[in-house]
Scaffold this motif. Structure first.
Motif, short mmCIF file in Angstrom:
data_model
loop_
_atom_site.label_atom_id
_atom_site.label_comp_id
_atom_site.label_asym_id
_atom_site.label_seq_id
_atom_site.Cartn_x
_atom_site.Cartn_y
_atom_site.Cartn_z
N THR A 150 12.72 -60.06 27.81
CA THR A 150 12.20 -60.59 28.91
C THR A 150 13.27 -61.16 30.06
OG1 THR A 150 11.77 -62.79 28.25
CG2 THR A 150 9.94 -61.27 27.70
N ARG A 151 12.94 -61.67 31.04
CA ARG A 151 13.83 -62.21 32.12
C ARG A 151 14.26 -63.62 31.44
NH1 ARG A 151 8.54 -64.18 32.99
NH2 ARG A 151 8.48 -66.45 33.87
N PHE A 152 14.05 -63.77 30.23
CA PHE A 152 14.59 -65.03 29.73
C PHE A 152 16.06 -64.77 28.97
CE2 PHE A 152 10.15 -66.26 29.72
CZ PHE A 152 10.35 -67.34 30.92
N LYS A 153 16.58 -63.59 28.77
CA LYS A 153 17.28 -63.11 27.94
C LYS A 153 18.77 -63.79 28.10
CE LYS A 153 19.57 -58.89 25.93
NZ LYS A 153 19.46 -57.53 25.69
N THR A 154 19.02 -63.82 29.35
CA THR A 154 20.57 -64.16 29.74
C THR A 154 20.58 -65.85 29.34
OG1 THR A 154 20.09 -64.44 31.94
CG2 THR A 154 20.84 -62.58 31.22
N HIS A 155 19.58 -66.36 29.20
CA HIS A 155 19.69 -67.76 28.82
C HIS A 155 19.72 -68.22 27.70
CE1 HIS A 155 19.04 -68.44 33.38
NE2 HIS A 155 18.28 -67.42 33.18
N PHE A 156 19.70 -67.46 26.60
CA PHE A 156 19.66 -67.58 25.26
C PHE A 156 20.77 -67.03 24.61
CE2 PHE A 156 15.55 -68.99 26.71
CZ PHE A 156 15.45 -70.01 25.60
N GLU A 157 21.30 -67.62 23.33
CA GLU A 157 22.19 -66.70 22.40
C GLU A 157 21.05 -66.34 21.17
OE1 GLU A 157 25.72 -68.64 21.16
OE2 GLU A 157 26.00 -69.55 23.05
N PHE A 158 21.21 -65.16 20.59
CA PHE A 158 20.37 -64.65 19.61
C PHE A 158 21.25 -64.40 18.38
CE2 PHE A 158 18.47 -63.74 23.93
CZ PHE A 158 17.33 -63.94 23.77
N ILE A 159 20.61 -65.02 17.12
CA ILE A 159 21.00 -64.96 15.95
C ILE A 159 20.33 -63.97 14.94
CG2 ILE A 159 21.77 -66.05 13.92
CD1 ILE A 159 22.07 -68.70 15.65
N GLY A 160 20.56 -63.07 14.38
CA GLY A 160 19.95 -62.39 13.50
C GLY A 160 19.24 -61.09 14.12
N ASN A 161 18.41 -60.45 13.45
CA ASN A 161 17.57 -59.00 13.70
C ASN A 161 16.50 -59.01 12.79
OD1 ASN A 161 18.56 -58.17 11.01
ND2 ASN A 161 20.76 -57.56 12.20
N PHE A 162 16.05 -57.63 12.80
CA PHE A 162 15.00 -57.66 11.99
C PHE A 162 15.06 -56.60 10.74
CE2 PHE A 162 13.58 -58.42 16.48
CZ PHE A 162 12.38 -58.91 16.26
N ALA A 163 16.24 -56.76 10.05
CA ALA A 163 16.60 -55.95 8.96
C ALA A 163 15.78 -56.44 7.84
CB ALA A 163 18.24 -55.94 8.95
N THR A 164 15.74 -57.78 7.77
CA THR A 164 15.26 -58.53 6.53
C THR A 164 13.97 -59.19 6.76
OG1 THR A 164 17.49 -58.42 5.51
CG2 THR A 164 15.64 -59.71 4.47
N HIS A 165 12.82 -58.96 6.13
CA HIS A 165 11.66 -59.53 6.52
C HIS A 165 11.48 -60.78 5.13
CE1 HIS A 165 6.97 -60.07 6.16
NE2 HIS A 165 7.21 -60.68 7.45
N PHE A 166 10.94 -62.06 5.74
CA PHE A 166 10.84 -63.05 4.61
C PHE A 166 9.38 -63.51 4.37
CE2 PHE A 166 15.40 -63.29 5.97
CZ PHE A 166 16.00 -63.51 4.80
N GLY A 167 8.65 -62.96 4.89
CA GLY A 167 7.27 -63.23 4.88
C GLY A 167 6.48 -63.81 6.27
N ILE A 168 5.54 -64.71 6.19
CA ILE A 168 5.14 -65.18 7.27
C ILE A 168 5.87 -66.35 7.52
CG2 ILE A 168 3.17 -66.91 6.13
CD1 ILE A 168 2.17 -64.40 8.90
N PHE A 169 5.95 -66.66 8.90
CA PHE A 169 6.92 -67.63 9.47
C PHE A 169 6.22 -69.14 8.84
CE2 PHE A 169 8.98 -70.46 12.43
CZ PHE A 169 10.13 -70.24 12.38
N ALA A 170 6.80 -69.91 8.39
CA ALA A 170 6.23 -71.28 7.90
C ALA A 170 5.45 -72.24 9.28
CB ALA A 170 7.28 -72.38 7.47
#
Length: 346
Positions: free
Chosen positions: A305-325
């Motif tokens: 979205t338009r917010f992208k340039t205001h954040f640093e992003f860590i990780g990807n979607f390569a590994t799934h760990f289940g539902i987010f706590a």
């Protein structure tokens, strides 16, 4: 219902002081920069305002915005200042009296702002496809205490989805009920006009939003409504009502639940009005400079979205760990064997 609403907002109400409950009243707690924006708007436009919240999300400069149920134009003229000369704000309303006030002050606001970037269309928010609006052309769609007045809320959400660009959002305030409202109350002109009996049961809204394509509705803010009118309270006081602001992103890749991929974001503090922390929604207060773990959906809401340039992003979607706590969904199965109850399957 259209005739009822047009009569109530076009003829019965002449100013916000004519309202008989606080359902269509904005909370006074607003940022200082918005107060200065509102001070530039013509007094008559302000007097004929009947909204229930604030519809000014972050990062609006240069955006193309559509306001559903724009009334006398208060939010259109407020947003026009925030999007600037390179942006555009279009208001849609069905009430002649309200549109007359809005259109009468177009030149006044153009001269006040130093640029003209607003327009108004007469039409129904359930029939946006009849208004010569280009699909996929709006960055943001807003609405302020109006969708509850629509007889076909599903159509409103579906057509808003079609008009948004990929990564765009529907950001709106409205009234919700803690249960479904009985039909005899829906048919009451006063209760409907006061933005009460047309309110959706909150869980029905969530399901309609998902059906329209907004897979993960996010609650931004909310407050309970009080009904101080004894006659109205006697009719509908057994139902609890809330004014709430939601943001719905048009991101087809969002999942139905918050899934954990081991991702995180770091907010740079670069959005002018939120230097110390960014509030994506009620449950995501992201402090500047701090590694903030997020689910896959939140990651996409910031990255795509338009917010992208205001954040640093860590990780990807390569590994799934289940539902987010902590996201309200957990493993439904017992995780330990009860040795005293080892019966067969049923």
């Amino acid at each position: 219902m259209h005739d009822l609403v047009q009569e109530y907002y076009g003829k019965t109400l002449q100013s916000s002081g004519d309202l008989q409950t606080n359902a269509c009243c904005t909370d006074d707690a607003m940022p200082e920069y918005l107060k200065s924006v509102l001070s530039n708007i013509h007094d008559e436009v302000m007097m004929r305002y009947y909204g229930c919240g604030l519809v000014c999300p972050e990062l609006l400069e240069g955006a193309k915005i559509l306001d559903l149920g724009s009334g006398s134009g208060r939010d259109v003229y407020a947003l026009a200042q925030l999007v600037g000369e390179q942006g555009e704000v279009v208001g849609v309303d069905m009430t002649d009296e309200q549109l007359e006030v809005a259109n009468r002050h177009v030149q006044y606001h153009g001269e006040k702002f130093g640029f003209a970037n607003t327009s108004f269309k007469k039409g129904y928010i359930e029939k946006l496809n009849e208004l010569d609006l280009e699909p996929g052309s709006f960055d943001i769609i807003v609405s302020n205490c109006v969708i509850n007045l629509s007889p076909d809320k599903e159509a409103v959400l579906k057509q808003a989805y079609e008009l948004l660009k990929q990564g765009g959002e529907l950001y709106f305030s409205d009234v919700y009920a803690d249960r479904r409202v009985a039909q005899n109350l829906v048919d009451d002109p006063l209760l409907y006009g006061e933005c009460l009996s047309g309110a959706l049961y909150w869980n029905d809204f969530i399901n309609l939003a998902k059906k329209a394509g907004f897979a993960d509705p996010r609650l931004v803010s909310d407050r309970p409504l009080s009904i101080d009118n004894p006659k109205i309270s006697a009719k509908i006081g057994h139902i609890n009502f809330f004014s709430a602001t939601y943001r719905l992103f048009k991101l087809p890749s969002l999942e139905s639940h918050c899934e954990d991929y081991g991702q995180a974001v770091i907010y740079k503090g670069s959005i002018t009005q939120q230097p110390k922390a960014f509030n994506l929604d009620k449950h995501h207060h992201i402090e500047t400079g701090k590694v903030f773990p997020v689910c896959g959906n939140t990651w996409k809401m910031l990255h795509d979205t338009r917010f992208k340039t205001h954040f640093e992003f860590i990780g990807n979607f390569a590994t799934h760990f289940g539902i987010f706590a902590g996201c309200g969904t957990s493993l439904p199965f017992e995780q330990s064997m009860d040795q005293n109850n080892s019966g067969g399957c049923c």
